[in-house]
Design a protein around this motif. Structure first.
Motif, PDB file in Angstrom:
ATOM      1  N   GLN A 184       0.965  -1.220   0.111  1.00 51.07           N
ATOM      2  CA  GLN A 184       0.120  -0.061   0.112  1.00 51.07           C
ATOM      3  C   GLN A 184       0.903   1.324  -0.136  1.00 51.07           C
ATOM      4  OE1 GLN A 184      -2.592  -0.622   3.498  1.00 51.07           O
ATOM      5  NE2 GLN A 184      -3.961  -1.432   2.321  1.00 51.07           N
ATOM      6  N   GLU A 186       1.278   5.357  -0.535  1.00 47.78           N
ATOM      7  CA  GLU A 186       0.818   6.802  -0.730  1.00 47.78           C
ATOM      8  C   GLU A 186       1.797   7.697  -0.862  1.00 47.78           C
ATOM      9  OE1 GLU A 186      -1.604  10.226   2.132  1.00 47.78           O
ATOM     10  OE2 GLU A 186      -1.703   8.057   2.630  1.00 47.78           O
ATOM     11  N   TRP A 187       1.795   8.483  -2.104  1.00 47.68           N
ATOM     12  CA  TRP A 187       2.701   9.536  -2.274  1.00 47.68           C
ATOM     13  C   TRP A 187       2.384  10.747  -2.956  1.00 47.68           C
ATOM     14  CZ3 TRP A 187       7.570  11.082  -1.579  1.00 47.68           C
ATOM     15  CH2 TRP A 187       8.264  11.883  -2.413  1.00 47.68           C
ATOM     16  N   GLY A 189      -0.213  12.455  -1.835  1.00 50.65           N
ATOM     17  CA  GLY A 189      -1.654  12.554  -1.641  1.00 50.65           C
ATOM     18  C   GLY A 189      -2.353  11.440  -2.726  1.00 50.65           C
ATOM     19  N   GLU A 190      -1.609  10.812  -3.573  1.00 47.41           N
ATOM     20  CA  GLU A 190      -2.063   9.605  -4.370  1.00 47.41           C
ATOM     21  C   GLU A 190      -1.721   8.416  -3.480  1.00 47.41           C
ATOM     22  OE1 GLU A 190      -2.450  10.380  -8.796  1.00 47.41           O
ATOM     23  OE2 GLU A 190      -0.499  11.580  -8.357  1.00 47.41           O
ATOM     24  N   LYS A 191      -2.989   7.507  -3.986  1.00 49.85           N
ATOM     25  CA  LYS A 191      -2.732   6.018  -3.261  1.00 49.85           C
ATOM     26  C   LYS A 191      -2.761   4.797  -4.199  1.00 49.85           C
ATOM     27  CE  LYS A 191      -4.834   7.797   1.208  1.00 49.85           C
ATOM     28  NZ  LYS A 191      -6.060   7.649   1.994  1.00 49.85           N
ATOM     29  N   TRP A 192      -2.341   4.004  -3.914  1.00 53.15           N
ATOM     30  CA  TRP A 192      -2.114   2.584  -4.815  1.00 53.15           C
ATOM     31  C   TRP A 192      -2.097   1.454  -3.773  1.00 53.15           C
ATOM     32  CZ3 TRP A 192       1.046   6.791  -5.745  1.00 53.15           C
ATOM     33  CH2 TRP A 192       0.746   7.508  -6.763  1.00 53.15           C
ATOM     34  N   THR A 193      -2.921   0.360  -4.128  1.00 48.92           N
ATOM     35  CA  THR A 193      -2.519  -0.882  -3.744  1.00 48.92           C
ATOM     36  C   THR A 193      -2.214  -2.083  -4.520  1.00 48.92           C
ATOM     37  OG1 THR A 193      -4.408  -0.132  -1.805  1.00 48.92           O
ATOM     38  CG2 THR A 193      -3.719  -2.651  -2.149  1.00 48.92           C
ATOM     39  N   GLU A 248       4.934  12.971   3.136  1.00 44.92           N
ATOM     40  CA  GLU A 248       4.342  12.897   1.876  1.00 44.92           C
ATOM     41  C   GLU A 248       4.307  11.262   1.297  1.00 44.92           C
ATOM     42  OE1 GLU A 248       5.972  16.986   2.170  1.00 44.92           O
ATOM     43  OE2 GLU A 248       6.612  14.867   2.834  1.00 44.92           O
ATOM     44  N   LYS A 250       3.833   7.284   2.674  1.00 49.91           N
ATOM     45  CA  LYS A 250       3.417   6.332   3.680  1.00 49.91           C
ATOM     46  C   LYS A 250       3.146   5.010   2.848  1.00 49.91           C
ATOM     47  CE  LYS A 250       0.479   9.502   6.426  1.00 49.91           C
ATOM     48  NZ  LYS A 250      -0.934   9.710   6.879  1.00 49.91           N
ATOM     49  N   GLU A 264       7.441   5.686   6.459  1.00 49.45           N
ATOM     50  CA  GLU A 264       6.951   6.986   6.181  1.00 49.45           C
ATOM     51  C   GLU A 264       7.944   7.625   5.830  1.00 49.45           C
ATOM     52  OE1 GLU A 264       5.323   8.770   9.435  1.00 49.45           O
ATOM     53  OE2 GLU A 264       7.021   8.407  10.869  1.00 49.45           O
TER      54      GLU A 264
END
Length: 322
Positions: A184, A186-187, A189-193, A248, A250, A264
């Motif tokens: 998972q 997050e960079w 503000g954008e997220k991917w799984t 920025e 996670k 992080e």
């Protein structure tokens, strides 16, 4: 008298040249020894100290690897420490320069670079490194318990003269590659799984999913490769030296039934400082490296949209003559 003047000048030049060459040890008989100064196995070296004072790098062999005790407890690449231990124990000199030097300062050995090793039998071996010889490619050295000055090839010394950066384990993300089941990310503000479809298979054998989209094995494992093979090129900061407000980056990496690894990261100019949730250090990665990874994930998402809305097929054209 004039006809003898050129001969007299040449004689003076030769005498002066001889005196200089003698002062630089050009005429000392070189005894080819090819001997190992310490004749120790790399595995016999239990501790290493490179340099002196607060800047000294100190390493101690532990079960399964090495630990650094100075200047900081940075994670150590075991292979790098093993290589220095082996190079030190088996160091071979090229020849003897002076068996009874009157002035060690002539060789730069009055204030030398110092390397120490403690062996498994408790003995301490010390190597003192001085100035380069007039002929390039070799350097003056001696041991800490004898007067003899040797010359050694610089290529041999290059395997011993190391800094803390040389021993640093530069891999930021520590995972068991084929046990990774989900990522998972997050960079900015954008997220991917990213999820492994078949946890029992190797990373490059299993299909993957990016959100709801099916990925080929090489696509999913390619993202995994791109992430976990990121490495730093500098010493890390202590975790408490970084302001972790609103990070920025996670990242969660799940591995089988074990606890997930949490990371992080905080942008610092052109870098992103990355630390594990329970780690002592924040490692520096290029922020552009994370941008590149995010770009790859976006590409895969774009491919998903293209497959969901395929372009209409072009009308077939019958071959000529039919």
């Amino acid at each position: 008298m004039k006809k003898f003047l050129p001969t007299l000048i040449l004689l003076i030049v030769l005498i002066g040249g001889y005196a200089y060459a003698k002062s630089e040890n050009f005429f000392k008989e070189e005894v080819k020894t090819d001997q190992e100064l310490f004749a120790a196995k790399g595995t016999d070296v239990k501790e290493l100290k490179l340099g002196t004072g607060e800047a000294a790098v100190q390493l101690k062999r532990i079960e399964g690897g090495w630990e650094m005790t100075s200047p900081e407890a940075y994670p150590v690449e075991a292979y790098a420490a093993d290589a220095v231990a082996e190079a030190f124990g088996t160091l071979t000199v090229k020849g003897v320069v002076d068996e009874a030097p009157a002035n060690l300062g002539e060789f730069g050995l009055d204030d030398p670079l110092q390397v120490e090793a403690i062996l498994s039998n408790g003995s301490k071996k010390t190597l003192l490194i001085g100035n380069p010889l007039p002929v390039s490619g070799t350097t003056y050295i001696k041991t800490g318990d004898a007067n003899t000055v040797y010359e050694v090839n610089d290529t041999v010394l290059s395997n011993i003269s190391k800094t803390a950066e040389d021993f640093l384990d530069k891999n930021v993300f520590k995972v068991e590659y084929d046990k990774v089941t989900a990522i998972q990310l997050e960079w900015k503000g954008e997220k991917w799984t990213l999820t492994k479809a078949d946890p029992a298979k190797k990373a490059y054998e299993s299909a993957w999913k990016l959100g709801d989209k099916e990925l080929k094995p090489e696509e999913g494992s390619g993202v995994l490769d791109q992430l976990i093979f990121l490495s730093t090129d500098r010493l890390p900061k202590k975790r408490e030296e970084v302001d972790w407000a609103s990070p920025e980056l996670k990242l969660t990496i799940a591995q089988g039934e074990g606890a997930a690894a949490l990371y992080e990261g905080k942008i610092d100019n052109q870098l992103v400082r990355v630390a594990k949730s329970d780690g002592a250090f924040a490692f520096a990665l290029g922020a552009s490296d994370m941008d590149t990874l995010a770009g790859r994930l976006k590409e895969l998402q774009t491919a998903e949209a293209a497959s969901a809305n395929p372009a209409p097929a072009s009308p077939s054209v019958a071959p000529a003559g039919q």
